[in-house]
Design an enzyme around this catalytic site. Structure first.
Site, short mmCIF file in Angstrom:
data_model
loop_
_atom_site.label_atom_id
_atom_site.label_comp_id
_atom_site.label_asym_id
_atom_site.label_seq_id
_atom_site.Cartn_x
_atom_site.Cartn_y
_atom_site.Cartn_z
N LYS A 287 22.15 -20.19 12.89
CA LYS A 287 22.33 -19.75 14.15
C LYS A 287 22.27 -20.86 15.41
CE LYS A 287 18.81 -17.71 16.74
NZ LYS A 287 18.82 -18.44 18.05
N ASN A 288 21.11 -21.78 15.07
CA ASN A 288 21.05 -22.66 16.42
C ASN A 288 22.30 -23.92 16.46
OD1 ASN A 288 19.30 -21.24 17.29
ND2 ASN A 288 17.42 -22.51 17.01
N CYS B 232 11.41 -15.77 29.72
CA CYS B 232 11.57 -14.85 28.41
C CYS B 232 10.22 -14.69 27.47
CB CYS B 232 12.79 -15.54 27.56
SG CYS B 232 11.85 -16.93 26.53
N ARG C 281 18.92 -10.35 15.70
CA ARG C 281 19.32 -11.77 16.53
C ARG C 281 19.56 -12.93 15.62
NH1 ARG C 281 15.83 -13.50 20.75
NH2 ARG C 281 17.29 -15.36 20.69
N ARG D 91 10.75 -21.46 30.19
CA ARG D 91 11.92 -22.19 29.81
C ARG D 91 12.79 -22.60 30.71
NH1 ARG D 91 13.75 -19.04 24.25
NH2 ARG D 91 14.43 -21.02 23.68
N ASP E 261 10.02 -22.82 15.64
CA ASP E 261 10.28 -21.57 15.21
C ASP E 261 9.83 -21.33 13.74
OD1 ASP E 261 12.08 -21.66 17.53
OD2 ASP E 261 13.91 -22.04 16.44
C1 UD1 Z 1 16.01 -24.53 21.03
C2 UD1 Z 1 16.28 -23.35 19.98
C3 UD1 Z 1 14.99 -22.38 20.12
C4 UD1 Z 1 13.89 -23.55 19.45
C5 UD1 Z 1 13.65 -24.69 20.43
C6 UD1 Z 1 12.76 -25.71 20.31
C7 UD1 Z 1 18.43 -22.81 20.36
C8 UD1 Z 1 19.80 -21.77 20.40
N1 UD1 Z 1 17.20 -22.65 20.56
O1 UD1 Z 1 15.56 -23.64 22.26
O2 UD1 Z 1 15.12 -21.87 18.78
O3 UD1 Z 1 12.60 -22.79 19.43
O4 UD1 Z 1 15.02 -25.24 20.65
O5 UD1 Z 1 13.02 -26.23 19.31
O6 UD1 Z 1 18.95 -23.79 19.49
N2 UD1 Z 1 12.68 -27.43 29.07
C9 UD1 Z 1 12.34 -27.90 30.27
N3 UD1 Z 1 13.36 -28.08 31.19
C10 UD1 Z 1 14.76 -28.00 30.48
C11 UD1 Z 1 14.81 -27.74 29.16
C12 UD1 Z 1 13.62 -27.65 28.34
O7 UD1 Z 1 11.14 -27.89 30.83
O8 UD1 Z 1 15.69 -28.09 31.46
C13 UD1 Z 1 11.18 -27.30 28.19
C14 UD1 Z 1 11.28 -25.69 27.66
O9 UD1 Z 1 10.65 -25.04 28.58
C15 UD1 Z 1 10.43 -25.98 26.55
C16 UD1 Z 1 10.81 -27.39 25.91
O10 UD1 Z 1 11.56 -28.00 26.96
O11 UD1 Z 1 8.89 -26.13 26.76
C17 UD1 Z 1 11.80 -27.31 24.57
O12 UD1 Z 1 12.89 -26.61 24.97
P1 UD1 Z 1 14.23 -26.78 24.31
O13 UD1 Z 1 14.26 -27.81 23.35
O14 UD1 Z 1 15.32 -26.99 25.33
O15 UD1 Z 1 14.69 -25.36 23.65
P2 UD1 Z 1 15.83 -24.42 23.77
O16 UD1 Z 1 16.88 -25.15 23.68
O17 UD1 Z 1 15.90 -23.61 24.51
#
Ligand code: UD1
Length: 421
Positions: free
Chosen positions: A22-23, A116, A401, A121, A309
């Site tokens: 999915k990711n 969420c 999902r 996030r 995850d």
């Molecule tokens: C992706 C995955 C999710 C997985 C996560 C961490 C997908 C669709 N989802 O989510 O399944 O759990 O990676 O491996 O691929 N953060 C900030 N600012 C930002 C972006 C992120 O502070 O602009 C923080 C987030 O709040 C979190 C951390 O960085 O604490 C990691 O998040 P991130 O790696 O971005 O997760 P996702 O891409 O949302």
């Protein structure tokens, strides 16, 4: 709303074919926005999040034909640059259209994802990176409006971007934006997840110039256009890990096919530490459960460390295994909601800030539990597989999902799972 009713106590035996990730599929579907030419994808999992992504792309004007596990996309007629709140709130990965729309069309309006279940996030790193590439970004009434109207040729400008925190989505968004930017972009402190490498490999096949995939420094030389491509999405690491834990917990024997064991190392090691026997071949992993299951210590962190995850699934394992253990979550601030539901099934778990202490040796009993997020739901399924009696899991739309044909795959291995409407 559908529910799952699971009768516990059956060891899992047999082979399971692991679906496409999915990711990886989500950003790769979205990357079609960067090209006027056709993108043909194979191994696309049939999941609710994929449907939401296709709805979003269709709304933007991409023509999409999705049949079985193949998806054909053509984005030569994109005429709408708005990703509305209704779609973004159901699937946070919708934020990934921001970079591609801006790079290709010079404008984008995307709803802020908001909070969420697993934490706040934020997307500040995505926004800051695009601003460094020269985009004008205004945040107003819950929407991010971005434009390149002020830039030479209305093109994003390559630059050096140091990301304050390792972010999977942020790395993907900025990498896609940089593919059509003018000049060279260097992403530092980039995420190294295999799904990012998969996205990068698909972009390279489309004609992008990218170096350093799988390292924390990704260099992208912008190009003016991309070409037609066919690409097969990688396997789902988390689905594979979930079946491996299920085999260990039920004392069964499961072979997960269609995987790359090298990308499963941190999970495989923990399954071994739990006492199960793990054997790997070129594209399969076999797990044989041991009568004596040991609890394992886990600290989540970005790849190649242990994935957040998979944390919930190992919590289910730890509560029925021998010994006290700790699971420390370092990525998301509110990702222990499954603990409360496991406690209702008889687990002893203490939460101290971002660490869950499991007491071990708990006898679980089936009851009514509620799925709260995708991976939390998976941990409830695992707990139900070893609980005494019947467990009813409500709100399983979370599972739909992210897990393709979940009950069919488990039942083929000997589980007893029924879906009730
Ligand atoms: C992706 C995955 C999710 C997985 C996560 C961490 C997908 C669709 N989802 O989510 O399944 O759990 O990676 O491996 O691929 N953060 C900030 N600012 C930002 C972006 C992120 O502070 O602009 C923080 C987030 O709040 C979190 C951390 O960085 O604490 C990691 O998040 P991130 O790696 O971005 O997760 P996702 O891409 O949302």
């Amino acid at each position: 709303m559908d529910k799952l009713v699971i009768e516990g106590g059956f060891p899992l035996e047999g082979e399971v074919c692991i679906s496409g990730a999915k990711n990886a599929a989500l950003p790769i579907l979205i990357s079609s926005l960067l090209s006027d030419e056709a993108v043909n994808l194979q191994n696309v999992p049939n999941l609710q999040d994929i449907e939401t992504c296709i709805d979003l792309l269709s709304e933007l004007g991409v023509s999409v034909n999705h049949q079985d596990n193949a998806c054909f996309l053509k984005a030569n007629d994109v005429n709408n640059f708005d990703a509305p709140y209704d779609l973004v709130k159901t699937m946070r990965a919708s934020i990934l259209v921001l970079g591609p729309l801006l790079a290709k069309h010079g404008e984008a309006k995307v709803s802020l994802p908001g909070g969420c279940a697993i934490g706040s996030r934020p997307v500040d790193i995505h926004i800051k990176g695009l601003e460094l590439m020269g985009a004008k970004i205004i945040i107003d009434k819950g929407y991010i409006s971005a434009s390149t109207a002020n830039l030479p040729n209305k093109k994003l400008q390559g630059c050096r971007i140091f990301m304050d925190q390792v972010t999977v989505g942020g790395t993907e968004n900025l990498m896609m934006a940089a593919v059509l930017a003018e000049g060279i972009t260097i992403l530092e402190n980039a995420a190294k997840e295999p799904e990012i490498v998969d996205l990068g490999n698909c972009l390279i096949k489309m004609g992008a110039i990218i170096e350093g995939l799988g390292t924390d420094k990704i260099k992208i030389q912008g190009v003016s256009s991309l070409k037609e491509t066919s690409y097969k999405i990688m396997f789902d690491r988390i689905e594979a890990g979930t079946f491996m834990v299920a085999a260990a917990m039920t004392g069964g024997h499961v072979i997960c096919n269609n995987v790359n064991p090298e990308e499963m190392e941190s999970i495989t090691q923990k399954v071994k530490e739990s006492g199960a026997k793990v054997e790997v071949s070129e594209n399969s992993i076999s797990v044989t459960g041991n009568k004596k299951l040991e609890s394992v210590k886990i600290i989540t962190a970005p790849y190649p460390a242990f994935p957040t995850d998979m944390q919930a699934q190992f919590m289910a394992l730890n509560v029925v295994a021998e010994g006290v253990s700790e699971i420390t979550e370092t990525i998301f601030e509110n990702r222990f909601m499954h603990a409360q539901e496991l406690i209702r099934m008889g687990a002893e778990i203490d939460i101290k800030q971002n660490t869950a202490i499991t007491k071990g040796n708990n006898i679980l009993t089936g009851t009514n539990v509620m799925a709260t997020d995708l991976r939390a739901s998976a941990s409830l399924v695992l707990a139900a597989l070893v609980a005494n009696g019947k467990t009813t899991i409500e709100r399983i739309y979370h599972l739909d999902r992210g897990y393709e044909k979940l009950e069919a795959k488990f039942n083929a291995l000997g589980a007893n799972i029924k879906r009730l409407n």
